[in-house]
Design a protein around this motif. Structure first.
Motif, PDB file in Angstrom:
ATOM      1  N   THR A 150      -4.150  -6.304  -7.588  1.00 51.05           N
ATOM      2  CA  THR A 150      -3.840  -7.699  -7.916  1.00 51.05           C
ATOM      3  C   THR A 150      -4.481  -8.662  -6.711  1.00 51.05           C
ATOM      4  OG1 THR A 150      -1.809  -7.268  -7.094  1.00 51.05           O
ATOM      5  CG2 THR A 150      -1.986  -7.258  -9.419  1.00 51.05           C
ATOM      6  N   LYS A 151      -4.719  -8.181  -5.546  1.00 49.23           N
ATOM      7  CA  LYS A 151      -4.909  -9.144  -4.463  1.00 49.23           C
ATOM      8  C   LYS A 151      -6.402  -8.692  -3.921  1.00 49.23           C
ATOM      9  CE  LYS A 151      -0.266 -10.511  -3.430  1.00 49.23           C
ATOM     10  NZ  LYS A 151       1.002 -10.371  -2.927  1.00 49.23           N
ATOM     11  N   ILE A 152      -7.248  -8.122  -4.363  1.00 49.47           N
ATOM     12  CA  ILE A 152      -8.579  -7.686  -4.036  1.00 49.47           C
ATOM     13  C   ILE A 152      -9.196  -8.886  -3.647  1.00 49.47           C
ATOM     14  CG2 ILE A 152      -9.768  -7.704  -6.277  1.00 49.47           C
ATOM     15  CD1 ILE A 152     -10.228  -5.120  -3.465  1.00 49.47           C
ATOM     16  N   GLN A 153      -8.804 -10.382  -4.241  1.00 47.40           N
ATOM     17  CA  GLN A 153      -9.491 -11.396  -3.715  1.00 47.40           C
ATOM     18  C   GLN A 153      -9.190 -11.782  -2.393  1.00 47.40           C
ATOM     19  OE1 GLN A 153     -11.832 -12.096  -5.506  1.00 47.40           O
ATOM     20  NE2 GLN A 153     -11.330 -11.584  -7.698  1.00 47.40           N
ATOM     21  N   SER A 154      -8.197 -11.232  -1.615  1.00 50.58           N
ATOM     22  CA  SER A 154      -7.537 -11.607  -0.544  1.00 50.58           C
ATOM     23  C   SER A 154      -8.310 -10.831   0.636  1.00 50.58           C
ATOM     24  CB  SER A 154      -6.092 -11.360  -0.283  1.00 50.58           C
ATOM     25  OG  SER A 154      -5.583 -10.308  -0.450  1.00 50.58           O
ATOM     26  N   LEU A 155      -9.060  -9.829   0.217  1.00 54.07           N
ATOM     27  CA  LEU A 155      -9.930  -9.093   1.371  1.00 54.07           C
ATOM     28  C   LEU A 155     -11.111 -10.073   1.837  1.00 54.07           C
ATOM     29  CD1 LEU A 155     -11.249  -6.601   2.694  1.00 54.07           C
ATOM     30  CD2 LEU A 155     -12.063  -5.955   0.388  1.00 54.07           C
ATOM     31  N   LEU A 177      -1.385  -1.226  -6.585  1.00 54.36           N
ATOM     32  CA  LEU A 177      -1.109  -2.363  -7.590  1.00 54.36           C
ATOM     33  C   LEU A 177      -1.518  -3.729  -6.825  1.00 54.36           C
ATOM     34  CD1 LEU A 177       2.416  -1.501  -9.136  1.00 54.36           C
ATOM     35  CD2 LEU A 177       0.101  -1.685 -10.477  1.00 54.36           C
ATOM     36  N   LYS A 178      -1.264  -3.732  -5.430  1.00 52.73           N
ATOM     37  CA  LYS A 178      -1.713  -4.761  -4.749  1.00 52.73           C
ATOM     38  C   LYS A 178      -3.275  -4.719  -4.626  1.00 52.73           C
ATOM     39  CE  LYS A 178       2.271  -6.177  -2.585  1.00 52.73           C
ATOM     40  NZ  LYS A 178       3.161  -5.241  -2.304  1.00 52.73           N
ATOM     41  N   MET A 179      -3.848  -3.496  -4.744  1.00 54.46           N
ATOM     42  CA  MET A 179      -5.485  -3.605  -4.643  1.00 54.46           C
ATOM     43  C   MET A 179      -5.811  -4.170  -5.936  1.00 54.46           C
ATOM     44  SD  MET A 179      -7.977  -0.251  -4.854  1.00 54.46           S
ATOM     45  CE  MET A 179      -8.026  -0.361  -6.642  1.00 54.46           C
ATOM     46  N   SER A 189     -10.180  -0.151   5.643  1.00 49.20           N
ATOM     47  CA  SER A 189      -9.247  -1.061   6.736  1.00 49.20           C
ATOM     48  C   SER A 189      -8.141  -1.841   5.938  1.00 49.20           C
ATOM     49  CB  SER A 189      -9.806  -1.699   7.918  1.00 49.20           C
ATOM     50  OG  SER A 189     -10.778  -0.896   8.504  1.00 49.20           O
ATOM     51  N   TRP A 190      -8.749  -2.840   5.048  1.00 44.10           N
ATOM     52  CA  TRP A 190      -7.739  -3.692   4.226  1.00 44.10           C
ATOM     53  C   TRP A 190      -6.920  -2.725   3.617  1.00 44.10           C
ATOM     54  CZ3 TRP A 190      -7.297  -4.190  -1.119  1.00 44.10           C
ATOM     55  CH2 TRP A 190      -6.680  -5.341  -1.404  1.00 44.10           C
ATOM     56  N   LEU A 191      -7.306  -1.483   2.841  1.00 45.24           N
ATOM     57  CA  LEU A 191      -6.360  -0.873   1.970  1.00 45.24           C
ATOM     58  C   LEU A 191      -5.279  -0.326   2.936  1.00 45.24           C
ATOM     59  CD1 LEU A 191      -5.986  -0.124  -0.932  1.00 45.24           C
ATOM     60  CD2 LEU A 191      -7.470   2.280  -0.525  1.00 45.24           C
ATOM     61  N   PHE A 192      -5.750   0.460   4.129  1.00 42.68           N
ATOM     62  CA  PHE A 192      -4.587   1.072   4.953  1.00 42.68           C
ATOM     63  C   PHE A 192      -3.947   0.143   5.616  1.00 42.68           C
ATOM     64  CE2 PHE A 192      -7.440   4.990   4.511  1.00 42.68           C
ATOM     65  CZ  PHE A 192      -6.505   5.950   4.551  1.00 42.68           C
ATOM     66  N   ASN A 235     -14.016  -0.606 -13.830  1.00 43.96           N
ATOM     67  CA  ASN A 235     -14.346   0.633 -13.375  1.00 43.96           C
ATOM     68  C   ASN A 235     -14.344   0.870 -11.911  1.00 43.96           C
ATOM     69  OD1 ASN A 235     -15.361   3.146 -14.174  1.00 43.96           O
ATOM     70  ND2 ASN A 235     -17.793   2.527 -14.210  1.00 43.96           N
ATOM     71  N   GLY A 236     -15.008  -0.404 -11.129  1.00 44.34           N
ATOM     72  CA  GLY A 236     -15.233  -0.368  -9.897  1.00 44.34           C
ATOM     73  C   GLY A 236     -13.726  -0.116  -9.132  1.00 44.34           C
ATOM     74  N   GLY A 237     -12.567  -0.645  -9.731  1.00 45.36           N
ATOM     75  CA  GLY A 237     -11.346  -0.208  -9.106  1.00 45.36           C
ATOM     76  C   GLY A 237     -10.854   1.043  -9.279  1.00 45.36           C
TER      77      GLY A 237
END
Ligand SMILES: [Zn+2]
Lengths: 140, 182
Positions: B61-66, B57-59, B74-77, B21-23
């Motif tokens: 699968t790779k949210i842990q890398s934030l 899709l990267k958001m 900024s990370w998303l951009f 839900n957060g995503g």
């Protein structure tokens, strides 16, 4: 201050990034320089207009793809989060409750009044529902 | 609780803890901003759609890398910019040399088209499209997305002084392009 520096400061001023101590020299230059005043007015006008530019909405097909990936789960969580049960638990519970009802029904004496049956059944289901409510959320 | 009032950080935290839900709310919050950024960088709706899709899709699968301390926006951009660069590297839209070119600030080959009905917004959008990519991205991240100089430097992998310079030159170029209509 030369005009090049003044224009660079104007850009930073519009971003609220110009250090306080440079404000006075900038505005002193603007008071004397028509070219920089025009630059200021035009840049400020563009700066204000660009804020009103609207986003282009994402294509619907992309929304649909992400609905499959994310929104389905969202619906599930919204549906079940208030009941504190997961889907498999809910299904098993219904089957289990049905079986208990059948067992109680056949084990009761034929003389048992309908109201007694109803009261036992409600107690059994009530206790079962309570046990269901105690279970943590586990979205599958 | 009204989930739409949750901060990015709170939604990221929910998402990291396995609550899709957060995503999903982060997707809703940023989908149009990311698509508009990709579209304005690539000027091609199909490529922009692909880049937007890959970004989210990267958001997922790779949210842990934030990393802690980096704002989610900024990370998303940064992710979106990398996806734009992937499209550019594949040579589908423009060459990498042209993307990185900082010698020219905007495309002067043809004057801005004017129609009687065209409003300042249309001209402004067209003028922004004329900015060279290295300037356009900095300008949009500041003026449309409101990122700080430091955040733009993070996203574009450059320095704060380079960002300041690009913003000033972009504004001067836009002034020049739009002067006849002001
Ligand atoms: Zn001046």
């Amino acid at each position: 201050m030369d005009c090049q520096t003044s224009k660079e400061y104007i850009s930073q001023f519009l971003d609220n990034e110009l250090p306080q101590e440079l404000l006075q020299p900038l505005f002193r230059h603007l008071a004397d320089c028509g070219e920089c005043r025009t630059f200021f007015v035009h840049t400020k006008s563009i700066h204000d207009s660009v804020k009103k530019l609207e986003y282009v909405p994402v294509p619907e097909s992309l929304d649909q793809k992400f609905a499959v990936l994310g929104m389905e789960e969202k619906k599930v969580s919204v549906l079940f989060k208030n009941n504190f049960v997961s889907i498999p638990t809910a299904i098993l519970s219904v089957i289990f409750a049905f079986m208990i009802s059948i067992l109680i029904f056949f084990s009761l004496d034929a003389s048992t009044s309908p109201s007694a049956f109803s009261s036992i059944n409600q107690q059994a289901l009530g206790a079962f529902s309570y046990s269901m409510m105690q279970q943590p959320i586990h979205l599958q | 609780m009204n989930t739409t009032s949750l901060s990015d950080e709170e939604l990221v935290s929910q998402f990291r803890n396995g609550h899709l839900n957060g995503g999903s709310l982060l997707y809703s919050r940023y989908k149009n901003a990311i698509y508009s950024f990709c579209l304005r960088m690539l000027a091609d709706s199909e490529s922009a759609k692909d880049a937007t899709q890959e970004t989210f899709l990267k958001m997922m699968t790779k949210i842990q890398s934030l990393e802690k301390g980096m704002a989610f926006k900024s990370w998303l951009f940064s992710v979106a910019r990398n996806e734009v660069l992937m499209v550019v590297r594949r040579g589908k839209i423009i060459s990498m040399e042209k993307y990185d070119d900082e010698n020219t600030i905007f495309d002067q080959s043809t004057p801005l088209s004017i129609t009687i009905q065209s409003e300042i917004h249309d001209k402004l959008a067209e003028a922004i499209r004329r900015l060279k990519p290295a300037y356009r991205e900095a300008y949009m991240l500041r003026e449309i997305e409101g990122l700080t100089y430091e955040e733009i430097a993070q996203v574009t992998e450059s320095s704060v002084s380079a960002v300041k310079s690009k913003l000033f030159k972009s504004r001067a170029a836009l002034n020049e392009m739009l002067a006849p209509y002001m």
